[in-house]
Scaffold this motif. Structure first.
Motif, PDB file in Angstrom:
ATOM      1  N   GLN A  52       8.533  30.572 -40.812  1.00 42.91           N
ATOM      2  CA  GLN A  52       8.995  29.458 -41.641  1.00 42.91           C
ATOM      3  C   GLN A  52       9.535  29.929 -42.985  1.00 42.91           C
ATOM      4  O   GLN A  52      10.243  29.202 -43.658  1.00 42.91           O
ATOM      5  CB  GLN A  52       7.852  28.479 -41.919  1.00 42.91           C
ATOM      6  CG  GLN A  52       7.413  27.678 -40.725  1.00 42.91           C
ATOM      7  CD  GLN A  52       6.300  26.728 -41.101  1.00 42.91           C
ATOM      8  OE1 GLN A  52       5.198  27.160 -41.421  1.00 42.91           O
ATOM      9  NE2 GLN A  52       6.598  25.450 -41.085  1.00 42.91           N
ATOM     10  N   ASN A  53       9.198  31.125 -43.392  1.00 39.77           N
ATOM     11  CA  ASN A  53       9.496  31.593 -44.739  1.00 39.77           C
ATOM     12  C   ASN A  53      10.172  32.967 -44.664  1.00 39.77           C
ATOM     13  O   ASN A  53       9.689  33.856 -43.972  1.00 39.77           O
ATOM     14  CB  ASN A  53       8.194  31.695 -45.533  1.00 39.77           C
ATOM     15  CG  ASN A  53       8.448  31.910 -46.997  1.00 39.77           C
ATOM     16  OD1 ASN A  53       9.068  31.078 -47.640  1.00 39.77           O
ATOM     17  ND2 ASN A  53       7.980  33.017 -47.519  1.00 39.77           N
ATOM     18  N   ASN A  99      10.348  23.908 -42.636  1.00 41.76           N
ATOM     19  CA  ASN A  99       9.244  23.340 -41.861  1.00 41.76           C
ATOM     20  C   ASN A  99       9.773  22.105 -41.129  1.00 41.76           C
ATOM     21  O   ASN A  99      10.972  21.821 -41.164  1.00 41.76           O
ATOM     22  CB  ASN A  99       8.007  23.060 -42.718  1.00 41.76           C
ATOM     23  CG  ASN A  99       8.163  21.898 -43.670  1.00 41.76           C
ATOM     24  OD1 ASN A  99       9.112  21.117 -43.584  1.00 41.76           O
ATOM     25  ND2 ASN A  99       7.237  21.769 -44.595  1.00 41.76           N
ATOM     26  N   GLU A 100       8.900  21.363 -40.479  1.00 44.49           N
ATOM     27  CA  GLU A 100       9.361  20.237 -39.653  1.00 44.49           C
ATOM     28  C   GLU A 100       9.913  19.076 -40.473  1.00 44.49           C
ATOM     29  O   GLU A 100      10.644  18.247 -39.950  1.00 44.49           O
ATOM     30  CB  GLU A 100       8.242  19.753 -38.729  1.00 44.49           C
ATOM     31  CG  GLU A 100       6.970  19.296 -39.406  1.00 44.49           C
ATOM     32  CD  GLU A 100       6.033  20.454 -39.761  1.00 44.49           C
ATOM     33  OE1 GLU A 100       5.104  20.204 -40.542  1.00 44.49           O
ATOM     34  OE2 GLU A 100       6.226  21.578 -39.281  1.00 44.49           O
ATOM     35  N   LYS A 101       9.637  19.006 -41.772  1.00 43.99           N
ATOM     36  CA  LYS A 101      10.089  17.882 -42.592  1.00 43.99           C
ATOM     37  C   LYS A 101      11.329  18.197 -43.430  1.00 43.99           C
ATOM     38  O   LYS A 101      12.153  17.328 -43.682  1.00 43.99           O
ATOM     39  CB  LYS A 101       8.968  17.438 -43.536  1.00 43.99           C
ATOM     40  CG  LYS A 101       7.756  16.899 -42.812  1.00 43.99           C
ATOM     41  CD  LYS A 101       6.680  16.500 -43.790  1.00 43.99           C
ATOM     42  CE  LYS A 101       5.436  16.051 -43.041  1.00 43.99           C
ATOM     43  NZ  LYS A 101       4.335  15.783 -43.945  1.00 43.99           N
ATOM     44  N   TYR A 102      11.477  19.429 -43.893  1.00 45.49           N
ATOM     45  CA  TYR A 102      12.593  19.769 -44.772  1.00 45.49           C
ATOM     46  C   TYR A 102      12.813  21.281 -44.782  1.00 45.49           C
ATOM     47  O   TYR A 102      12.012  22.050 -44.269  1.00 45.49           O
ATOM     48  CB  TYR A 102      12.342  19.282 -46.196  1.00 45.49           C
ATOM     49  CG  TYR A 102      11.193  19.974 -46.888  1.00 45.49           C
ATOM     50  CD1 TYR A 102      11.408  21.094 -47.683  1.00 45.49           C
ATOM     51  CD2 TYR A 102       9.883  19.523 -46.742  1.00 45.49           C
ATOM     52  CE1 TYR A 102      10.358  21.748 -48.305  1.00 45.49           C
ATOM     53  CE2 TYR A 102       8.835  20.162 -47.361  1.00 45.49           C
ATOM     54  CZ  TYR A 102       9.072  21.275 -48.142  1.00 45.49           C
ATOM     55  OH  TYR A 102       8.038  21.918 -48.752  1.00 45.49           O
ATOM     56  N   SER A 103      13.918  21.696 -45.386  1.00 45.26           N
ATOM     57  CA  SER A 103      14.171  23.120 -45.601  1.00 45.26           C
ATOM     58  C   SER A 103      14.772  23.294 -46.995  1.00 45.26           C
ATOM     59  O   SER A 103      15.473  22.413 -47.500  1.00 45.26           O
ATOM     60  CB  SER A 103      15.117  23.678 -44.539  1.00 45.26           C
ATOM     61  OG  SER A 103      16.373  23.062 -44.625  1.00 45.26           O
ATOM     62  N   THR A 104      14.458  24.430 -47.620  1.00 47.88           N
ATOM     63  CA  THR A 104      14.977  24.725 -48.954  1.00 47.88           C
ATOM     64  C   THR A 104      15.458  26.165 -48.996  1.00 47.88           C
ATOM     65  O   THR A 104      14.969  27.019 -48.271  1.00 47.88           O
ATOM     66  CB  THR A 104      13.909  24.539 -50.050  1.00 47.88           C
ATOM     67  OG1 THR A 104      12.840  25.442 -49.802  1.00 47.88           O
ATOM     68  CG2 THR A 104      13.399  23.126 -50.112  1.00 47.88           C
TER      69      THR A 104
END
Length: 164
Positions: A52-53, A99-104
């Motif tokens: 994820q990171n 992640n499942e809700k957002y990305s940055t």
């Protein structure tokens, strides 16, 4: 890469110019403070998956290899030993968190070194090579997260390459 032979010997000098992109999946989350525009470092919780990171570092690289090749056999194959050093200049660094809700994504990580020096070796026969490369300079400047000093982080890359 170019190559300069040392007379009629088995030795030569390899040199070149290249682009290297290094992707590191880990639990080190880097964000940008909107007020100061400086990077802030934290460790993610243990239940966060490493995929994820990611931190990405991109360099313009200048490799130098001292090359040794044995005499070719009847099929034109030979053993090679190439110790090398690479000098790199950072052209881009950024981090991505998904992640499942957002990305940055956060660009221009402030506390990274603007240069990179690494040393390594390639050992090969025919078109197959084993290589190892160790980063002599740290990835980050003096940054401490909890009890961890990031200026001690260096990477070791090991793998298989093909030479055509």
């Amino acid at each position: 890469m170019g190559e300069t032979l040392f007379g009629h010997s088995h030795w030569s000098l390899g040199y070149g110019l290249g682009f290297g992109a290094y992707h590191y999946n880990n639990n080190l989350n880097i964000t940008t403070n909107p007020n100061t525009q400086l990077s802030e470092f934290t460790f993610l919780t243990p239940d966060t998956a490493y995929q994820q990171n990611r931190q990405i570092f991109q360099y313009i690289e200048v490799p130098l290899e001292l090359r040794y090749r044995t005499t070719s056999n009847k099929k034109g194959r030979y053993l090679r030993i190439y110790p090398h050093v690479k000098f790199g200049f950072n052209v881009r660094s950024y981090t991505v968190f998904v992640n499942e809700k957002y990305s940055t994504a956060h660009f221009n990580i402030q506390q990274t070194n603007w240069y990179r020096v690494s040393a390594g070796v390639r050992l090969g026969y025919w078109i197959f090579n084993l290589y190892a490369n160790y980063e002599l300079t740290p990835m980050y400047k003096e940054v401490i997260v909890g009890n961890t000093d990031l200026s001690q982080f260096r990477t070791l890359n090991v793998g298989l390459s093909l030479s055509f």
